[in-house]
Design a protein around this motif. Sequence first.
Motif, PDB file in Angstrom:
ATOM      1  N   ILE A   1       0.839  -1.203   0.000  1.00  0.00           N
ATOM      2  CA  ILE A   1       0.000   0.000   0.000  1.00  0.00           C
ATOM      3  C   ILE A   1       0.873   1.251   0.000  1.00  0.00           C
ATOM      4  O   ILE A   1       0.612   2.219  -0.723  1.00  0.00           O
ATOM      5  N   ARG A   2       1.941   1.225   0.797  1.00  0.00           N
ATOM      6  CA  ARG A   2       2.841   2.391   0.889  1.00  0.00           C
ATOM      7  C   ARG A   2       3.489   2.693  -0.458  1.00  0.00           C
ATOM      8  O   ARG A   2       3.687   3.854  -0.819  1.00  0.00           O
TER       9      ARG A   2
ATOM     10  N   GLN B   1       2.279   1.743  -3.366  1.00  0.00           N
ATOM     11  CA  GLN B   1       1.235   1.774  -4.397  1.00  0.00           C
ATOM     12  C   GLN B   1       1.299   0.584  -5.352  1.00  0.00           C
ATOM     13  O   GLN B   1       0.942   0.685  -6.518  1.00  0.00           O
TER      14      GLN B   1
ATOM     15  N   CYS C   1      -3.613  -0.840  -5.302  1.00  0.00           N
ATOM     16  CA  CYS C   1      -4.360   0.409  -5.417  1.00  0.00           C
ATOM     17  C   CYS C   1      -5.746   0.265  -4.810  1.00  0.00           C
ATOM     18  O   CYS C   1      -6.236  -0.849  -4.572  1.00  0.00           O
ATOM     19  N   SER C   2      -6.371   1.384  -4.575  1.00  0.00           N
ATOM     20  CA  SER C   2      -7.714   1.414  -3.994  1.00  0.00           C
ATOM     21  C   SER C   2      -8.766   1.500  -5.099  1.00  0.00           C
ATOM     22  O   SER C   2      -8.587   2.279  -6.052  1.00  0.00           O
TER      23      SER C   2
ATOM     24  N   LEU D   1      -9.033  -2.330  -3.136  1.00  0.00           N
ATOM     25  CA  LEU D   1      -8.171  -3.500  -3.230  1.00  0.00           C
ATOM     26  C   LEU D   1      -8.798  -4.568  -4.122  1.00  0.00           C
ATOM     27  O   LEU D   1     -10.026  -4.628  -4.267  1.00  0.00           O
TER      28      LEU D   1
ATOM     29  N   LEU E   1      -7.667   0.831   6.095  1.00  0.00           N
ATOM     30  CA  LEU E   1      -8.691   0.475   5.118  1.00  0.00           C
ATOM     31  C   LEU E   1     -10.074   0.763   5.687  1.00  0.00           C
ATOM     32  O   LEU E   1     -10.260   0.852   6.907  1.00  0.00           O
TER      33      LEU E   1
ATOM     34  N   ILE F   1      -8.575   2.273   0.547  1.00  0.00           N
ATOM     35  CA  ILE F   1      -7.492   2.828   1.367  1.00  0.00           C
ATOM     36  C   ILE F   1      -7.902   4.220   1.824  1.00  0.00           C
ATOM     37  O   ILE F   1      -8.222   5.088   1.001  1.00  0.00           O
TER      38      ILE F   1
ATOM     39  N   LYS G   1      -2.417   6.459   4.303  1.00  0.00           N
ATOM     40  CA  LYS G   1      -1.163   5.794   3.964  1.00  0.00           C
ATOM     41  C   LYS G   1      -0.512   5.274   5.243  1.00  0.00           C
ATOM     42  O   LYS G   1      -0.279   6.058   6.171  1.00  0.00           O
TER      43      LYS G   1
END
Length: 305
Positions: free
Chosen positions: A19-20, A22, A25-26, A28, A58, A67, A70
């Motif tokens: 997630i950090r 990328q 992506c949102s 998920l 999330l 998301i 971050k």
Amino acid sequence: MARTQNLRHKVINQFIDAIRHQYICSPLPSQSVLAEMYNVSRTTVRHVLTYLTRQKILENIGNDYVIIRKPNDEDLLDTIVDLPDIQLNEFESFFYKLIQQKELKPGDNFTELQLAHRANVSPVVVREFLLQFSQYNLIENLRRGLWSLKTFEQDHAEKLFELRELLETYALTRFMNLPANDKRWVQAKELLFQHRELRETIVDNYRAFSDLDRKFHTLLLSAAENPFFDQSLNMVTIIFHFHYQWDDSDLRERNALAIEEHMTILSAIVSHNDLQAMNELRNHLYTAKQSMKRSLQTSIAQPSK
């Protein structure tokens, strides 16, 4: 720490890292896709999603997980470094060696099980490494367990060199403004001496240049004091010094020229000649760019049989 708990903590950390950076992506992907990506059960995926929701990373909206913030280092969980982590480093060296020795070539397909058997590591280790390596866009996951080494396109090379020039010229500017007592001035002098030593044996020892080249660019980029620069160096190293798709028939001549160019840059650096150092660095990058373009054109004109 129990084995199951340690596994869950590791998967949570992998999700956080993805997630950090990328990689995910949102919203998920579905739970089944996530389970396949990380080679875990959907039960483990549900546990991870629940945890990340509780941490307000999330949010569950309908059938999707989106998301909402971050994650940072404080979100990471403690894990036990076990055998797969050791195997991951061993497999990384093994995989790069396959490319360097051209046992894997652009267009080749390979399976996780094949590589695991050859490297004598767990298939889980192979999959984890390949998922990480795929960020460089040099391999493609064709289907579950099957991968392909991609063709390195001319346009990709052009963009890579644009990035490389921006990063390295910026780093050189920072380097030339380091305090006089910074240890990197001494390291530059030592590196210049190592280049002189290798130049004396370059005819027979030209392949040793790749290690020296990495030291040179690592030292240069270190002045930027930016971890993202290190990631770019990893990409350059993978492409240039594992000879990805290169015609290496003139590798000795290329490396001999590169040593001379490095020495000219280093001499200007240790002499604190800013303008000459920058001009010589740009000349070196241009030479490397033209060399790679010729190599790519040769590989296209003479495809592997």
